[in-house]
Design a protein around this motif. Structure first.
Motif, PDB file in Angstrom:
ATOM      1  N   PRO A  66       0.830  -1.204   0.000  1.00  0.00           N
ATOM      2  CA  PRO A  66       0.000   0.000   0.000  1.00  0.00           C
ATOM      3  C   PRO A  66       0.866   1.256   0.000  1.00  0.00           C
ATOM      4  CG  PRO A  66       0.136  -0.887   2.205  1.00  0.00           C
ATOM      5  CD  PRO A  66       0.877  -1.856   1.312  1.00  0.00           C
ATOM      6  N   TYR A  67       0.292   2.343  -0.471  1.00  0.00           N
ATOM      7  CA  TYR A  67       1.011   3.623  -0.430  1.00  0.00           C
ATOM      8  C   TYR A  67      -0.005   4.753  -0.389  1.00  0.00           C
ATOM      9  CZ  TYR A  67       0.078   4.244  -5.481  1.00  0.00           C
ATOM     10  OH  TYR A  67      -0.532   4.391  -6.713  1.00  0.00           O
ATOM     11  N   ASP A  68       0.490   5.941  -0.110  1.00  0.00           N
ATOM     12  CA  ASP A  68      -0.348   7.136  -0.052  1.00  0.00           C
ATOM     13  C   ASP A  68       0.422   8.280  -0.685  1.00  0.00           C
ATOM     14  OD1 ASP A  68      -2.541   8.674   0.458  1.00  0.00           O
ATOM     15  OD2 ASP A  68      -2.562   8.338   2.619  1.00  0.00           O
ATOM     16  N   LEU A  69      -0.262   9.394  -0.916  1.00  0.00           N
ATOM     17  CA  LEU A  69       0.370  10.562  -1.519  1.00  0.00           C
ATOM     18  C   LEU A  69       0.404  11.709  -0.517  1.00  0.00           C
ATOM     19  CD1 LEU A  69      -1.419  10.612  -5.012  1.00  0.00           C
ATOM     20  CD2 LEU A  69       0.542   9.239  -4.285  1.00  0.00           C
ATOM     21  N   ASN A  70       1.427  12.544  -0.630  1.00  0.00           N
ATOM     22  CA  ASN A  70       1.491  13.725   0.240  1.00  0.00           C
ATOM     23  C   ASN A  70       0.241  14.579   0.072  1.00  0.00           C
ATOM     24  OD1 ASN A  70       4.022  13.643   1.724  1.00  0.00           O
ATOM     25  ND2 ASN A  70       5.039  13.806  -0.258  1.00  0.00           N
ATOM     26  N   THR A  71      -0.083  14.893  -1.175  1.00  0.00           N
ATOM     27  CA  THR A  71      -1.327  15.597  -1.502  1.00  0.00           C
ATOM     28  C   THR A  71      -2.055  14.782  -2.553  1.00  0.00           C
ATOM     29  OG1 THR A  71      -0.527  17.821  -0.951  1.00  0.00           O
ATOM     30  CG2 THR A  71      -2.298  17.671  -2.571  1.00  0.00           C
ATOM     31  N   PRO A  72      -3.250  14.288  -2.245  1.00  0.00           N
ATOM     32  CA  PRO A  72      -3.959  13.413  -3.185  1.00  0.00           C
ATOM     33  C   PRO A  72      -4.864  14.188  -4.131  1.00  0.00           C
ATOM     34  CG  PRO A  72      -5.112  13.429  -1.100  1.00  0.00           C
ATOM     35  CD  PRO A  72      -3.909  14.337  -0.926  1.00  0.00           C
ATOM     36  N   LEU A  73      -5.232  13.535  -5.210  1.00  0.00           N
ATOM     37  CA  LEU A  73      -6.244  14.045  -6.128  1.00  0.00           C
ATOM     38  C   LEU A  73      -7.604  14.016  -5.442  1.00  0.00           C
ATOM     39  CD1 LEU A  73      -6.883  14.759  -9.205  1.00  0.00           C
ATOM     40  CD2 LEU A  73      -7.443  12.337  -9.429  1.00  0.00           C
ATOM     41  N   PHE A  74      -8.382  15.077  -5.603  1.00  0.00           N
ATOM     42  CA  PHE A  74      -9.719  15.134  -5.023  1.00  0.00           C
ATOM     43  C   PHE A  74     -10.713  14.391  -5.896  1.00  0.00           C
ATOM     44  CE2 PHE A  74     -13.908  17.269  -4.979  1.00  0.00           C
ATOM     45  CZ  PHE A  74     -14.276  17.007  -3.667  1.00  0.00           C
ATOM     46  N   THR A  75     -11.502  13.501  -5.279  1.00  0.00           N
ATOM     47  CA  THR A  75     -12.555  12.780  -5.992  1.00  0.00           C
ATOM     48  C   THR A  75     -13.796  12.736  -5.114  1.00  0.00           C
ATOM     49  OG1 THR A  75     -10.824  11.360  -6.962  1.00  0.00           O
ATOM     50  CG2 THR A  75     -13.116  10.686  -7.291  1.00  0.00           C
ATOM     51  N   ASP A  76     -14.545  13.814  -5.103  1.00  0.00           N
ATOM     52  CA  ASP A  76     -15.827  13.865  -4.403  1.00  0.00           C
ATOM     53  C   ASP A  76     -15.731  13.388  -2.946  1.00  0.00           C
ATOM     54  OD1 ASP A  76     -17.250  14.884  -6.585  1.00  0.00           O
ATOM     55  OD2 ASP A  76     -17.536  12.888  -7.432  1.00  0.00           O
ATOM     56  N   TYR A  77     -14.650  13.759  -2.281  1.00  0.00           N
ATOM     57  CA  TYR A  77     -14.421  13.445  -0.869  1.00  0.00           C
ATOM     58  C   TYR A  77     -14.225  11.951  -0.603  1.00  0.00           C
ATOM     59  CZ  TYR A  77     -15.529  18.295   0.225  1.00  0.00           C
ATOM     60  OH  TYR A  77     -15.518  19.676   0.285  1.00  0.00           O
ATOM     61  N   ALA A  78     -13.999  11.163  -1.633  1.00  0.00           N
ATOM     62  CA  ALA A  78     -13.747   9.736  -1.424  1.00  0.00           C
ATOM     63  C   ALA A  78     -12.395   9.531  -0.767  1.00  0.00           C
ATOM     64  CB  ALA A  78     -13.790   8.994  -2.761  1.00  0.00           C
ATOM     65  N   HIS A  79     -12.311   8.502   0.091  1.00  0.00           N
ATOM     66  CA  HIS A  79     -11.044   8.041   0.630  1.00  0.00           C
ATOM     67  C   HIS A  79     -10.492   6.990  -0.338  1.00  0.00           C
ATOM     68  CE1 HIS A  79     -11.786   9.414   5.025  1.00  0.00           C
ATOM     69  NE2 HIS A  79     -12.585  10.068   4.204  1.00  0.00           N
ATOM     70  N   LYS A  80      -9.184   6.760  -0.295  1.00  0.00           N
ATOM     71  CA  LYS A  80      -8.585   5.877  -1.299  1.00  0.00           C
ATOM     72  C   LYS A  80      -7.530   4.960  -0.689  1.00  0.00           C
ATOM     73  CE  LYS A  80      -9.303   9.561  -4.648  1.00  0.00           C
ATOM     74  NZ  LYS A  80      -8.680  10.604  -5.494  1.00  0.00           N
ATOM     75  N   LEU A  81      -7.561   3.732  -1.148  1.00  0.00           N
ATOM     76  CA  LEU A  81      -6.505   2.767  -0.857  1.00  0.00           C
ATOM     77  C   LEU A  81      -5.742   2.529  -2.143  1.00  0.00           C
ATOM     78  CD1 LEU A  81      -4.941   0.451   0.525  1.00  0.00           C
ATOM     79  CD2 LEU A  81      -6.910  -1.024   0.028  1.00  0.00           C
TER      80      LEU A  81
END
Length: 390
Positions: A66-81
Motif C-alpha cells: 500500500p502507499y499514499d500521496l502527500n497531496t492526493p487528487l480530489f474525488t468527491d471526498y472519497a477516501h482511497k486505498l
C-alpha cells in the motif's frame, strides 16, 4: 500441530483431532497468489487476487504494497486505498521528476470508498463527507462495517503498454464487477453537522481514463500519475511500523536507483497549515491539474501549465488572459490576478460543478470546498497587479 506430536490412541479422539486440523487449515487457508493477466479483460476484481474480502475486512494479498500521496487528487471526498504489486525479479526505475518506469507485470490499484455516517443518518445512498481516517486502510485492512466500497481501478502494465480497468463494487461488498462503459452511482454526502448534498458519483469508462492518464496527448498512451517521488516521499504505517515509502519500495525490491529520502523531492501536504501556503497550493494544483495542464498534456493548448515545475509567471496563469473565452471564464479576463481571487478565472472554475465550466473537467461531481479555499487564500496572498484588470 508441531513435529513429534502424537495423536490420541482412541479412534474416536483421533477422528475428532483430524477434523479439527482440517477445520483449522480451512480457516487459515492462504488466498490464491496475485494473478497477472497479460491479455483480456477479467470480469471480476477477484480474478486478479490483488485485494480480498476476508470476513468483513478488505485486505491486500501477499506482496501487495500500500502507499499514499502527500497531496492526493480530489474525488468527491472519497477516501482511497492505493497499492502496487510486481512479479518477482523486477523493479521500477526511479525518476526524480516523472512517474517511475514500471516493468511489465506491474499492477497498480486504487480503491475508492467512503466512511459511513452516524447510524441515525444512514441510508442506501448516504456516505460521510469527512477527513476522519479512523476507518481507513491499516495493517489489518479496512473494516467494512464502517465504510462503503465504491470502485477499484486497476492500471496494469502489459507488454504493449498500460491498460486501465474500472471495477464497481456490488451491493453486498463482496466483489467488484468490470464496468467497461463506466457507471453513475447516486450518493449523498452527509456532513458532521447533518447537512446533506446529493450527487452522482461517476465511474469513468475505459476511454475516459486516457483523458487524465495520457502522459503525451499526441500518442495518447496512458501512464500512472501518482507514483512519483515528490508524491510518495512520506511515511506510511505498515504492519511493521512507520517507514518512508520510497525506502520501503526499495527495501522490498520494487524500486531501484532511488536516493535517500532526504535527497528526493517532496511535495507539501495541502491541508497542513504548518507548511507554507505557496507550497501547499502548488502541490494541490500539481496533483489535481498538472497531469493535463503541462507541455504535453490534454490541456497543452491553453498555455496554462500547473505542474510543480512551472515557474511563477504567465505560464502559471499570472496576469495571463485565457486562450479561448467562453462560459468557463465567468466573464473574467485573467487566469490569476494577484491579490484578487474574485477576479481570477481559476477559482471561478474550481467553484463550479457544471460541465464545460468546472476545473478539473473530469473526476468530480462536487466542489472541493477546502481545496477552493486554499487556492483563493493563495491568490489573495500574492503581491503584484495586472494592468487592465480593474
Amino acid at each position: 500441530m508441531t513435529r513429534g506430536t502424537r495423536l490420541p490412541s482412541s479412534p474416536f479422539l483421533r477422528a475428532l483431532c483430524a477434523l479439527g486440523v482440517l477445520a483449522l487449515g480451512a480457516c487459515h487457508q492462504a488466498p490464491a497468489p496475485v494473478a497477472f493477466h497479460a491479455e483480456g479483460r477479467p470480469p471480476l476484481l477477484s480474478d486478479w487476487h490483488v485485494l480480498d474480502v476476508a470476513g468483513k475486512r478488505l485486505v491486500s494479498n501477499e506482496g501487495v504494497v500500500p502507499y499514499d500521496l502527500n497531496t492526493p487528487l480530489f474525488t468527491d471526498y472519497a477516501h482511497k486505498l492505493r497499492t502496487i504489486w510486481m512479479p518477482e525479479g523486477v523493479s521500477a526505475t526511479y525518476s526524480a521528476t516523472d512517474a517511475f518506469d514500471f516493468p511489465v507485470g506491474t499492477i497498480i490499484s486504487k480503491t475508492f470508498y467512503y466512511p459511513l455516517p452516524e447510524r441515525a443518518s444512514r441510508s442506501k445512498t448516504a456516505v460521510a463527507r469527512s477527513y476522519d481516517v479512523a476507518h481507513d486502510y491499516g495493517p489489518s485492512g479496512i473494516d467494512l462495517d464502517h465504510v462503503r466500497l465504491v470502485e477499484t481501478r486497476l492500471l496494469v502494465r502489459r507488454a504493449d503498454g498500460w491498460a486501465a480497468f474500472p471495477y464497481v463494487w456490488n451491493a453486498a461488498q463482496t466483489d467488484a464487477v468490470l464496468a467497461r462503459t463506466g457507471d453513475v452511482i447516486p450518493l449523498e454526502l452527509v456532513a458532521a453537522d447533518g447537512a446533506r448534498e446529493a450527487f452522482n458519483y461517476v465511474v469513468p469508462d475505459e476511454s475516459q481514463c486516457a483523458s487524465c492518464h495520457a502522459r503525451d496527448w499526441v500518442t495518447r498512451a496512458i501512464a500512472p500519475i501518482g507514483p512519483k517521488a515528490r508524491h510518495l516521499n512520506r511515511d506510511f504505517h505498515y504492519a511493521g511500523g512507520e517507514r518512508n515509502q520510497l525506502a520501503e519500495l526499495a527495501r522490498v525490491g520494487y524500486l531501484s536507483g532511488a536516493p535517500a529520502p532526504a535527497d528526493a523531492p517532496r511535495d507539501a501536504v495541502w491541508n497542513d497549515a504548518a507548511q507554507p501556503l505557496d507550497a501547499r497550493a502548488r502541490a494541490y494544483l500539481d496533483i489535481n491539474c498538472g497531469h493535463c495542464h503541462n507541455a504535453k498534456g490534454a490541456a497543452n493548448t491553453t498555455a496554462l501549465t500547473l505542474d510543480i515545475a512551472t515557474p511563477e509567471d504567465r505560464h502559471l496563469g499570472i496576469c495571463k488572459p485565457p486562450v479561448a473565452a467562453g462560459r468557463g471564464t465567468g466573464e473574467h479576463f485573467i487566469d490569476l490576478v494577484p491579490g484578487k481571487p474574485d477576479d481570477s478565472i481559476l477559482p471561478f472554475r474550481m467553484e463550479s460543478a457544471e460541465p464545460g465550466v468546472m476545473l478539473p473537467e473530469l473526476g468530480r461531481s462536487t466542489v472541493h470546498r477546502e481545496g477552493l479555499e486554499l487556492i483563493r487564500a493563495w491568490i489573495a496572498a500574492r503581491e503584484g497587479s495586472c494592468s487592465g484588470t480593474g
